[in-house]
Design an enzyme around this catalytic site. Structure first.
Site, PDB file in Angstrom:
ATOM      1  N   SER A 274      26.133  33.719  45.906  1.00  0.00           N
ATOM      2  CA  SER A 274      25.002  34.604  46.162  1.00  0.00           C
ATOM      3  C   SER A 274      23.840  34.225  45.263  1.00  0.00           C
ATOM      4  O   SER A 274      24.035  33.695  44.154  1.00  0.00           O
ATOM      5  CB  SER A 274      25.394  36.058  45.888  1.00  0.00           C
ATOM      6  OG  SER A 274      24.274  36.918  45.921  1.00  0.00           O
TER       7      SER A 274
ATOM      8  N   TYR B 125      28.756  42.823  40.652  1.00  0.00           N
ATOM      9  CA  TYR B 125      28.707  41.819  41.711  1.00  0.00           C
ATOM     10  C   TYR B 125      28.093  40.518  41.202  1.00  0.00           C
ATOM     11  O   TYR B 125      28.632  39.421  41.417  1.00  0.00           O
ATOM     12  CB  TYR B 125      27.900  42.369  42.886  1.00  0.00           C
ATOM     13  CG  TYR B 125      27.764  41.413  44.053  1.00  0.00           C
ATOM     14  CD1 TYR B 125      28.808  41.231  44.940  1.00  0.00           C
ATOM     15  CD2 TYR B 125      26.576  40.706  44.255  1.00  0.00           C
ATOM     16  CE1 TYR B 125      28.684  40.358  46.016  1.00  0.00           C
ATOM     17  CE2 TYR B 125      26.435  39.834  45.319  1.00  0.00           C
ATOM     18  CZ  TYR B 125      27.494  39.662  46.203  1.00  0.00           C
ATOM     19  OH  TYR B 125      27.370  38.785  47.263  1.00  0.00           O
TER      20      TYR B 125
ATOM     21  N   LYS C 281      29.685  36.591  40.919  1.00  0.00           N
ATOM     22  CA  LYS C 281      29.102  35.437  41.596  1.00  0.00           C
ATOM     23  C   LYS C 281      28.656  34.372  40.592  1.00  0.00           C
ATOM     24  O   LYS C 281      28.708  33.167  40.886  1.00  0.00           O
ATOM     25  CB  LYS C 281      27.948  35.876  42.490  1.00  0.00           C
ATOM     26  CG  LYS C 281      28.394  36.724  43.684  1.00  0.00           C
ATOM     27  CD  LYS C 281      29.434  36.004  44.536  1.00  0.00           C
ATOM     28  CE  LYS C 281      29.794  36.789  45.788  1.00  0.00           C
ATOM     29  NZ  LYS C 281      30.777  36.083  46.640  1.00  0.00           N
TER      30      LYS C 281
END
Length: 241
Positions: free
Chosen positions: A133, A146, A150
């Site tokens: 991402s 998150y 990533k």
């Protein structure tokens, strides 16, 4: 690129929905031997009904031992796509221990486990693609956990590119901004939230699923034979705005 997929055997995690589901279907239509991995039996059944040649494995990627036992039976592979992931988007102060554990278990622990498990099955000149991402390298509100996972995926990508390169296995990632999957739409449907991000994207839109699928297939294909350890940002110019 898609013609290059014919007769290649590609394993895709997170195959039940979103990017992984579309990728499996398009690879199968291109003549690839698709190995689809997902937790939901119904989603895997739908994939088989779409194309009976798709080989499916039902496994909970958070279960370390189950992954190792189940994926030990996969065939020799030309490619691996670590696509499965979850996004729990909340302010840092509201994130719980369970949120932290679930996100790390799926987004990086499972990536490590799956890759290590199937490594003996990866052929010479095979390709591993991580679905990462833009949040790995840019900060967004509510993305603390998150983004951390990533960033770990990107770090693992670089490490494996170095370690597996001598074995003629390439490792790269695709790093999109918001992708308009169901998960993406659910998290970014509020104009008040999406507006400030869109204002930083010169193309003034988010990423379509097909654009991610095409990028993954490029990295799987021989057309990217000298691309290794690279993070392919799919962000419409966000980084230069």
């Amino acid at each position: 690129m898609y013609e290059n997929m014919k007769n290649k055997t590609i394993l895709v995690t997170g195959a039940g929905a979103g990017i992984g589901n579309d990728l499996c279907k398009q690879l199968a239509e291109a003549g690839a031997n698709v190995v689809a991995v997902a937790r939901s039996s119904e989603q895997l059944k739908e994939l088989r009904s779409f194309n009976s040649s798709i080989k499916t494995f039902q496994v909970d990627l958070k279960d370390w031992s189950q992954v190792r036992q189940t994926l030990a039976n996969v065939p020799a592979l030309d490619g691996l796509v670590n696509n499965a992931g979850i996004a729990i988007i909340r302010p840092f102060t509201e994130l719980t221990e369970q949120d932290f554990d679930d996100t790390f278990d799926v987004n990086i622990r499972a990536v490590f486990n799956v890759t290590q498990t199937v490594l003996p099955k990866l052929k010479e000149n095979s390709s591993v693609v991580m679905v990462s991402s833009l949040a790995a390298s840019r900060s967004f509100d509510g993305h603390a956990v998150y983004s951390a996972t990533k960033a770990a995926v990107d770090s693992l990508t670089r490490s494996l590119a170095l370690e597996l390169g001598p074995r003629k296995i390439r490792v790269n990632s695709v790093n999109p901004t918001v992708v308009l999957t169901k998960m993406g739409r659910d998290n970014w449907s509020d104009p008040a939230k999406a507006g400030p991000l869109l204002a930083h994207i010169p193309q003034r839109r988010f990423c379509e699923v097909q654009e991610v699928v095409d990028a993954i297939v490029f990295l799987l294909s021989d057309k990217s034979s000298f691309v290794n350890g690279h993070h392919l940002n799919l962000e419409g110019g966000y980084s230069v705005s």
